[in-house]
Design a protein around this motif. Structure first.
Motif, mmCIF file in Angstrom:
data_model
loop_
_atom_site.group_PDB
_atom_site.id
_atom_site.type_symbol
_atom_site.label_atom_id
_atom_site.label_comp_id
_atom_site.label_asym_id
_atom_site.label_seq_id
_atom_site.Cartn_x
_atom_site.Cartn_y
_atom_site.Cartn_z
ATOM 1 N N ARG A 1 63.852 36.186 34.957
ATOM 2 C CA ARG A 1 64.690 37.081 34.159
ATOM 3 C C ARG A 1 65.878 36.251 33.733
ATOM 4 N NH1 ARG A 1 65.521 42.281 37.654
ATOM 5 N NH2 ARG A 1 67.440 41.119 37.794
ATOM 6 N N VAL A 2 65.947 35.955 32.422
ATOM 7 C CA VAL A 2 66.972 35.051 31.912
ATOM 8 C C VAL A 2 67.876 35.796 30.951
ATOM 9 C CG1 VAL A 2 67.397 32.894 30.667
ATOM 10 C CG2 VAL A 2 65.368 33.104 32.112
ATOM 11 N N SER A 3 69.173 35.694 31.190
ATOM 12 C CA SER A 3 70.168 36.270 30.314
ATOM 13 C C SER A 3 71.087 35.143 29.861
ATOM 14 C CB SER A 3 70.971 37.339 31.074
ATOM 15 O OG SER A 3 72.030 37.802 30.279
ATOM 16 N N SER A 4 71.101 34.878 28.532
ATOM 17 C CA SER A 4 71.933 33.776 28.042
ATOM 18 C C SER A 4 72.507 34.105 26.679
ATOM 19 C CB SER A 4 71.126 32.487 27.976
ATOM 20 O OG SER A 4 70.216 32.543 26.907
ATOM 21 N N ILE A 5 73.573 33.391 26.324
ATOM 22 C CA ILE A 5 74.241 33.592 25.041
ATOM 23 C C ILE A 5 73.560 32.774 23.952
ATOM 24 C CG2 ILE A 5 76.399 33.238 23.800
ATOM 25 C CD1 ILE A 5 77.822 33.659 26.527
#
Length: 186
Positions: free
Chosen positions: A165-169
């Motif tokens: 689960r990847v959350s990036s800008i």
């Protein structure tokens, strides 16, 4: 050279290095609190088959754990690393397993360079770059939560990213190399 020693329940503060294993095998480092301001809290050089478990590491310095130069087949379980340039660094080492760790506030959460067949699993990683692999082959990253401006930056061959689960800008996953596998990730 050290073989089969134990470091249990220590509180280490204000030292250059917290725990330094050099040319050491089969040691257990567990339930320690390490707060250093200069370099790594735990440093393994040429050390194999060691177990690190339930350690809490804080730093304003270089990083949490540094596994380098032929430090192979080590197990790191349920450790917490906070602050510093990098939470976990693996350089020129193989077959290490890092699982159930929390790595927060680092510029790079986990950084692997010339690492082969290492496993990172079930970790929570926060950093400007969550996970970075440079010239690493056959590494497995699975079941992790990754947050950062750059989620996972991967340069190598035959690495596997599973159930992340990847959350990036900017970029969630950035891959350069051949025969890498990304599956069941969001």
């Amino acid at each position: 050279d050290v073989e089969r020693s134990r470091g249990l329940g220590m509180c280490i503060r204000d030292s250059t290095y917290g725990i330094y294993l050099r040319l050491s095998t089969s040691n257990e480092i567990s339930s320690n609190e390490i707060d250093t301001s200069e370099y790594s809290q735990v440093l393994l050089i040429g050390s194999s088959n060691n177990e690190l478990r339930d350690n809490k590491c804080l730093t304003d310095g270089k990083g949490g754990i540094y596994i380098g130069s032929d430090s192979n087949s080590n197990t790191i379980v349920s450790d917490s690393y906070e602050g510093g340039d990098a939470g976990v660094v693996v350089i020129a080492s193989r077959n290490n397993r890092i699982s159930d760790c929390s790595i927060n506030g680092s510029e790079v959460g986990v950084y692997v360079v010339y690492g082969t067949n290492n496993i990172l699993e079930s970790c929570i990683v926060n950093g400007d770059t969550g996970i970075q692999v440079d010239s690493g082959d056959g590494n497995v990253i699975r079941d992790c939560v990754v947050e950062g401006s750059y989620g996972v930056v991967l340069d190598g061959d035959e690495n596997t990213l599973t159930n992340l689960r990847v959350s990036s800008i900017y970029r969630a996953v950035d891959i350069e190399g051949s025969r890498n596998v990304v599956e069941a990730s969001t």
